[in-house]
Design a protein around this motif. Structure first.
Motif, PDB file in Angstrom:
ATOM      1  N   LEU A   1      -0.496   6.507  16.628  1.00  0.00           N
ATOM      2  CA  LEU A   1      -1.570   6.486  15.640  1.00  0.00           C
ATOM      3  C   LEU A   1      -2.444   5.259  15.835  1.00  0.00           C
TER       4      LEU A   1
ATOM      5  N   PHE B   1      -6.520   5.986   9.235  1.00  0.00           N
ATOM      6  CA  PHE B   1      -5.759   6.477  10.378  1.00  0.00           C
ATOM      7  C   PHE B   1      -6.417   7.683  11.019  1.00  0.00           C
ATOM      8  N   GLY B   2      -6.230   7.771  12.337  1.00  0.00           N
ATOM      9  CA  GLY B   2      -6.597   8.978  13.051  1.00  0.00           C
ATOM     10  C   GLY B   2      -5.483   9.994  12.959  1.00  0.00           C
ATOM     11  N   PRO B   3      -5.698  11.182  13.536  1.00  0.00           N
ATOM     12  CA  PRO B   3      -4.687  12.243  13.460  1.00  0.00           C
ATOM     13  C   PRO B   3      -3.495  12.024  14.385  1.00  0.00           C
TER      14      PRO B   3
ATOM     15  N   TYR C   1       0.690   5.369   1.162  1.00  0.00           N
ATOM     16  CA  TYR C   1      -0.008   6.358   1.956  1.00  0.00           C
ATOM     17  C   TYR C   1       0.668   7.711   1.795  1.00  0.00           C
TER      18      TYR C   1
ATOM     19  N   PHE D   1      -4.619   6.776   3.101  1.00  0.00           N
ATOM     20  CA  PHE D   1      -4.480   5.732   2.097  1.00  0.00           C
ATOM     21  C   PHE D   1      -4.617   6.289   0.691  1.00  0.00           C
TER      22      PHE D   1
ATOM     23  N   TYR E   1      -0.084   2.156  16.165  1.00  0.00           N
ATOM     24  CA  TYR E   1       1.264   2.319  15.643  1.00  0.00           C
ATOM     25  C   TYR E   1       1.987   3.404  16.439  1.00  0.00           C
TER      26      TYR E   1
ATOM     27  N   GLN F   1      -2.761  -5.169  17.288  1.00  0.00           N
ATOM     28  CA  GLN F   1      -4.049  -5.071  16.614  1.00  0.00           C
ATOM     29  C   GLN F   1      -5.113  -5.776  17.449  1.00  0.00           C
TER      30      GLN F   1
ATOM     31  N   GLN G   1       5.039   6.192  15.868  1.00  0.00           N
ATOM     32  CA  GLN G   1       5.833   6.816  14.832  1.00  0.00           C
ATOM     33  C   GLN G   1       6.809   7.815  15.460  1.00  0.00           C
TER      34      GLN G   1
ATOM     35  N   GLU H   1      -7.495  -1.324   3.154  1.00  0.00           N
ATOM     36  CA  GLU H   1      -6.850  -0.090   3.517  1.00  0.00           C
ATOM     37  C   GLU H   1      -7.160   0.190   4.973  1.00  0.00           C
ATOM     38  N   GLN H   2      -6.267   0.928   5.599  1.00  0.00           N
ATOM     39  CA  GLN H   2      -6.486   1.310   6.991  1.00  0.00           C
ATOM     40  C   GLN H   2      -6.755   2.801   7.050  1.00  0.00           C
TER      41      GLN H   2
ATOM     42  N   ARG I   1      -0.002  14.927  10.911  1.00  0.00           N
ATOM     43  CA  ARG I   1      -1.273  14.255  10.623  1.00  0.00           C
ATOM     44  C   ARG I   1      -1.060  12.758  10.468  1.00  0.00           C
ATOM     45  N   GLY I   2      -2.139  12.010  10.512  1.00  0.00           N
ATOM     46  CA  GLY I   2      -2.049  10.574  10.262  1.00  0.00           C
ATOM     47  C   GLY I   2      -1.947  10.286   8.773  1.00  0.00           C
ATOM     48  N   PRO I   3      -1.391   9.133   8.419  1.00  0.00           N
ATOM     49  CA  PRO I   3      -1.310   8.750   6.999  1.00  0.00           C
ATOM     50  C   PRO I   3      -2.696   8.604   6.375  1.00  0.00           C
TER      51      PRO I   3
ATOM     52  N   GLN J   1       0.835  -1.192   0.000  1.00  0.00           N
ATOM     53  CA  GLN J   1       0.000   0.000   0.000  1.00  0.00           C
ATOM     54  C   GLN J   1       0.874   1.249   0.000  1.00  0.00           C
TER      55      GLN J   1
ATOM     56  N   LEU K   1       4.656  10.004  17.991  1.00  0.00           N
ATOM     57  CA  LEU K   1       3.266  10.173  17.579  1.00  0.00           C
ATOM     58  C   LEU K   1       2.630   8.791  17.615  1.00  0.00           C
TER      59      LEU K   1
ATOM     60  N   SER L   1     -10.041  -0.615  10.333  1.00  0.00           N
ATOM     61  CA  SER L   1     -10.381  -1.201   9.037  1.00  0.00           C
ATOM     62  C   SER L   1     -11.618  -2.077   9.221  1.00  0.00           C
TER      63      SER L   1
ATOM     64  N   PRO M   1       5.563   4.617  10.613  1.00  0.00           N
ATOM     65  CA  PRO M   1       4.840   4.024  11.748  1.00  0.00           C
ATOM     66  C   PRO M   1       5.290   2.594  12.004  1.00  0.00           C
TER      67      PRO M   1
ATOM     68  N   PHE N   1       5.867  -0.465   7.563  1.00  0.00           N
ATOM     69  CA  PHE N   1       6.066   0.772   6.817  1.00  0.00           C
ATOM     70  C   PHE N   1       7.533   1.043   6.540  1.00  0.00           C
TER      71      PHE N   1
ATOM     72  N   PHE O   1       4.220  -0.969  13.932  1.00  0.00           N
ATOM     73  CA  PHE O   1       3.057  -1.697  14.441  1.00  0.00           C
ATOM     74  C   PHE O   1       3.264  -2.096  15.894  1.00  0.00           C
TER      75      PHE O   1
END
Lengths: 113, 113
Positions: B90, B104-106, A36, A46, B35, B48, B37, B101-102, A42-44, A34, B88, B94, B43, A103, B45
């Motif tokens: 995140l 993401f929040g801010p 992004y 897609f 995640y 989950q 970052q 795709e995921q 900010r967050g990634p 993927q 950060l 999904s 980011p 990532f 992982f």
């Protein structure tokens, strides 16, 4: 060891040109990959997903290729605009029950007007 | 349809303290991933959750723990904070466990002094 590598230096291009970003990986066998976009603080977000059995995917001005032999994905933005300036992250999924994404470090793209 | 939200936006803690970060997934999304970052990195992982059960964990120590609730909210808890935990954080949701795709929040910017 496992690695995902993206252009470590910022990519500067002129407005209207095509930007090409590279993602190389070693010792992974991703089922899909993927891309992004991430803006500062900010967050990634897609952009595109490409599966291992697909060679190319397009969406508007974006194109991504996936070569499992070379272990490489290329991400192209045609007719680039200053608003395309951001960090672009590639992420691969290495199989398994989770959709855990691994990532790269990202490439900073700067489009000059 | 609302997007993924996170709170707080910023947080400052001292070494040894504990912190709880919160995330609200998009409605209907059963999977949430967290995640970390660090500055200038992609980011990484952490873990989950799928339908309130942990469903995969990255290379993070047990002092990183999480919860997912039936109302699409989730938490990341970090005990015994260390300076290197500054990052950060995140969350991403999904729709299922599939290869999606995921969203993401801010993010929450955590600073540990």
């Amino acid at each position: 060891s496992q690695k995902i590598e993206q252009n470590s230096e910022a990519l500067n291009i002129q407005e209207g040109k095509t930007a090409t970003l590279t993602c190389n990986y070693t010792n992974y066998s991703p089922a899909y990959l993927q891309w992004y976009r991430q803006d500062p603080g900010r967050g990634p977000v897609f952009l595109l997903l490409i599966r291992e059995n697909e060679k190319e995917k397009r969406k508007e001005r974006l194109k991504v290729t996936f070569d499992t032999t070379l272990k490489q994905s290329l991400f192209h933005i045609t007719a680039s605009q200053p608003a395309d300036s951001a960090t672009y992250l590639c992420a691969l999924e290495n199989g398994g029950a989770t959709n855990k994404l691994i990532f790269g470090t990202g490439t900073l793209l700067a489009v000059q007007p | 349809e609302t997007g993924v939200t996170q709170s707080p936006t910023h947080l400052i803690k001292t070494r040894g303290q504990q912190v709880t970060l919160r995330c609200s997934s998009q409605s209907g999304h059963n999977t949430v991933s967290w995640y970390q970052q660090a500055l200038g990195q992609g980011p990484q992982f952490i873990f989950q959750y799928y339908r309130e059960e942990e469903n995969g964990r990255g290379n993070f120590p047990p002092r990183f723990s999480g919860l997912q609730f039936p109302n699409y909210s989730s938490e990341l808890n970090v005990n015994a904070l260390e300076l290197d935990d500054s990052a950060l954080y995140l969350c991403a949701s999904s729709p299922g466990m599939g290869r999606d795709e995921q969203f993401f929040g801010p993010g929450t910017r955590l600073t540990v002094l």
